[in-house]
Structure formats: structure tokens, C-alpha cells
Write a protein that holds these residues in place. Sequence first.
Motif, PDB file in Angstrom:
ATOM      1  N   LYS A   1       0.834  -1.212   0.000  1.00  0.00           N
ATOM      2  CA  LYS A   1       0.000   0.000   0.000  1.00  0.00           C
ATOM      3  C   LYS A   1       0.864   1.256   0.000  1.00  0.00           C
ATOM      4  O   LYS A   1       0.534   2.245  -0.662  1.00  0.00           O
ATOM      5  CB  LYS A   1      -0.951  -0.009   1.194  1.00  0.00           C
ATOM      6  N   LYS A   2       1.962   1.219   0.728  1.00  0.00           N
ATOM      7  CA  LYS A   2       2.884   2.361   0.759  1.00  0.00           C
ATOM      8  C   LYS A   2       3.396   2.687  -0.639  1.00  0.00           C
ATOM      9  O   LYS A   2       3.456   3.858  -1.037  1.00  0.00           O
ATOM     10  CB  LYS A   2       4.056   2.037   1.696  1.00  0.00           C
ATOM     11  N   ILE A   3       3.759   1.657  -1.388  1.00  0.00           N
ATOM     12  CA  ILE A   3       4.274   1.860  -2.745  1.00  0.00           C
ATOM     13  C   ILE A   3       3.198   2.437  -3.654  1.00  0.00           C
ATOM     14  O   ILE A   3       3.442   3.395  -4.399  1.00  0.00           O
ATOM     15  CB  ILE A   3       4.820   0.533  -3.313  1.00  0.00           C
ATOM     16  N   PHE A   4       1.993   1.882  -3.582  1.00  0.00           N
ATOM     17  CA  PHE A   4       0.915   2.386  -4.438  1.00  0.00           C
ATOM     18  C   PHE A   4       0.510   3.802  -4.071  1.00  0.00           C
ATOM     19  O   PHE A   4       0.196   4.620  -4.949  1.00  0.00           O
ATOM     20  CB  PHE A   4      -0.283   1.440  -4.402  1.00  0.00           C
ATOM     21  N   TYR A   5       0.503   4.141  -2.791  1.00  0.00           N
ATOM     22  CA  TYR A   5       0.201   5.514  -2.388  1.00  0.00           C
ATOM     23  C   TYR A   5       1.259   6.475  -2.932  1.00  0.00           C
ATOM     24  O   TYR A   5       0.946   7.589  -3.364  1.00  0.00           O
ATOM     25  CB  TYR A   5       0.114   5.629  -0.869  1.00  0.00           C
ATOM     26  N   LYS A   6       2.511   6.049  -2.904  1.00  0.00           N
ATOM     27  CA  LYS A   6       3.592   6.892  -3.409  1.00  0.00           C
ATOM     28  C   LYS A   6       3.407   7.169  -4.894  1.00  0.00           C
ATOM     29  O   LYS A   6       3.565   8.308  -5.362  1.00  0.00           O
ATOM     30  CB  LYS A   6       4.940   6.206  -3.155  1.00  0.00           C
ATOM     31  N   ILE A   7       3.084   6.126  -5.646  1.00  0.00           N
ATOM     32  CA  ILE A   7       2.842   6.298  -7.083  1.00  0.00           C
ATOM     33  C   ILE A   7       1.585   7.141  -7.305  1.00  0.00           C
ATOM     34  O   ILE A   7       1.553   8.025  -8.170  1.00  0.00           O
ATOM     35  CB  ILE A   7       2.710   4.930  -7.777  1.00  0.00           C
ATOM     36  N   GLY A   8       0.554   6.905  -6.504  1.00  0.00           N
ATOM     37  CA  GLY A   8      -0.691   7.654  -6.628  1.00  0.00           C
ATOM     38  C   GLY A   8      -0.509   9.137  -6.358  1.00  0.00           C
ATOM     39  O   GLY A   8      -1.082   9.986  -7.060  1.00  0.00           O
ATOM     40  N   GLU A   9       0.278   9.470  -5.359  1.00  0.00           N
ATOM     41  CA  GLU A   9       0.539  10.875  -5.042  1.00  0.00           C
ATOM     42  C   GLU A   9       1.262  11.568  -6.192  1.00  0.00           C
ATOM     43  O   GLU A   9       0.985  12.726  -6.509  1.00  0.00           O
ATOM     44  CB  GLU A   9       1.362  10.966  -3.761  1.00  0.00           C
ATOM     45  N   ALA A  10       2.184  10.848  -6.829  1.00  0.00           N
ATOM     46  CA  ALA A  10       2.911  11.423  -7.968  1.00  0.00           C
ATOM     47  C   ALA A  10       1.963  11.652  -9.140  1.00  0.00           C
ATOM     48  O   ALA A  10       1.985  12.718  -9.776  1.00  0.00           O
ATOM     49  CB  ALA A  10       4.049  10.487  -8.383  1.00  0.00           C
ATOM     50  N   GLU A  11       1.120  10.679  -9.434  1.00  0.00           N
ATOM     51  CA  GLU A  11       0.159  10.803 -10.529  1.00  0.00           C
ATOM     52  C   GLU A  11      -0.819  11.948 -10.266  1.00  0.00           C
ATOM     53  O   GLU A  11      -1.160  12.718 -11.170  1.00  0.00           O
ATOM     54  CB  GLU A  11      -0.604   9.489 -10.708  1.00  0.00           C
ATOM     55  N   ALA A  12      -1.277  12.067  -9.021  1.00  0.00           N
ATOM     56  CA  ALA A  12      -2.228  13.117  -8.665  1.00  0.00           C
ATOM     57  C   ALA A  12      -1.609  14.499  -8.874  1.00  0.00           C
ATOM     58  O   ALA A  12      -2.271  15.424  -9.372  1.00  0.00           O
ATOM     59  CB  ALA A  12      -2.668  12.949  -7.213  1.00  0.00           C
TER      60      ALA A  12
END
Length: 245
Positions: free
Chosen positions: A94-105
Motif C-alpha cells: 500500500k505504501k508503494i501504491f500511495y507513493k505512485i498515486g501521489e505522484a500521478e495526482a
Amino acid sequence: MKIAYFNCFSGISGDMILGALLDAGLKKEYLEKELSKLNLSGYRLAVKKIAKKGLAATQVKVEIEEKGVERKLRDIINGIENSKLVEEDKKQIKKIFYKIGEAEAKIHKKDIKDIHFHEVGGLDSIIDITSAVVGMRILGIKEVYSSVLPLGNGFVKCAHGNIPVPAPATLEILKGVPVYSSGIKSEMVTPTGAGIISSFAKNFGEMPLMKVERIGYGAGEKEFTIPNLLRVSIGEKILRDENLK
């Protein structure tokens, strides 16, 4: 303490990480048993031994049936939370996906809850990220270190069309991470690879003092003038005072 050092001389991606871990001794059957806890179907791990510029390596492709499926971050997070994976792995994934999600956002100027993952939301990326997290735990790796990351140049085709290399999401994820221009006209660090290594690595630079026990090479798909490989060295960390004895 068991540590891993990733030498990213040709970059890093999710499938290269998985290939390197398998090459270093991660058992495919153990990994597939853990992946079954995701309750996902329609994929298989295609693993084979190949050579890049004469160097033996393991290449992994996550072969999937679904095409063009987009997932929102909450869809991925819900799937991870509802899986039977151990809590330690769930937290890291989840930490990895949140990190990628924050960048995309940030690069799309949208709220993170409204972000649709394209390439990174595909089943293959979910398997890559989960495999990296699970694989490092199975191998007993407690700390991860990495070399400085080489970024290619040129353009890469994605769901939004042709975008500059490094991809905007990759560069955003790698804020604060030491990088350099390799001069190679190709994508060398993918968003998935960037998300995994930046979430795990304690430091980016030279190999730390360690007793190397296992070495693995994960192969990329492209052909460069240098071997398109990711090398992982796994072994015991040496404290400086121990080295003086």
C-alpha cells in the motif's frame, strides 16, 4: 542482518526486480503460493533464463489476459486489504501504491482518490509490486540499498500518448533520490521500478560493507549497448567496528 544491494547500471523496473530476486534464489513456487492470496486470476508468471551481452540472467514476464483495464487507487488498496497476505506485506504494498498515486495526482492536478492508474494499475504491475515485497520478505532481506539511478531520455508511449523520458510520474516519485543522465535514448526507470526502490532503499550510492552470499541478475526486455540487467547482491551487513577486528 540480511541486506540487499541493487546495482541499477541499466535502470530498474518491476519485472527486472522480480527477475533478479528469482535469479538470486527466490523459489517460484513459494512466490506463486503467496500471490494466490491476492485472489486474482487471469495471469501467469513466465520465467526463463536468457543472456544479455553474454551474461546469464532471469527474465520474467507477467502474462495477462485482461486488456485496457483501469483501476483507481482505492480499487487496488481495497484488493490488497481484502487479500490473505500477511499484514507486513500489505502495509508495504500500500505504501508503494500511495507513493505512485501521489505522484500521478500531482502531475495531473487531480485529487488522489480520483486518479485512474493506467499502466501501473494493470494486473502485471500489481503482481510486480506484490512479488517484490513478498520476495524480499521470503529471502529474509531486512534492509535495502541501491546505486544511483540512471535516467534515459527521448520519449515513451503511454496511455496519454508520447511523453518525455523520464516519465513525469517517474521523476516525481524520484524526488530526493540521486539520479543522473545515462545518455541512452530509452526509458530505463519505470514508475513501478521507481516506486518500489524509492520505498525500500535506505540509501542510494556505493555498495555498503557486506558479505555477499547470493547474486541475481534480472533482465530487461530492451537491448542497449550495455547489458540491460539489474543486479542484486544479498548478504550480511558488516558494521565498521566488526570489519576492524
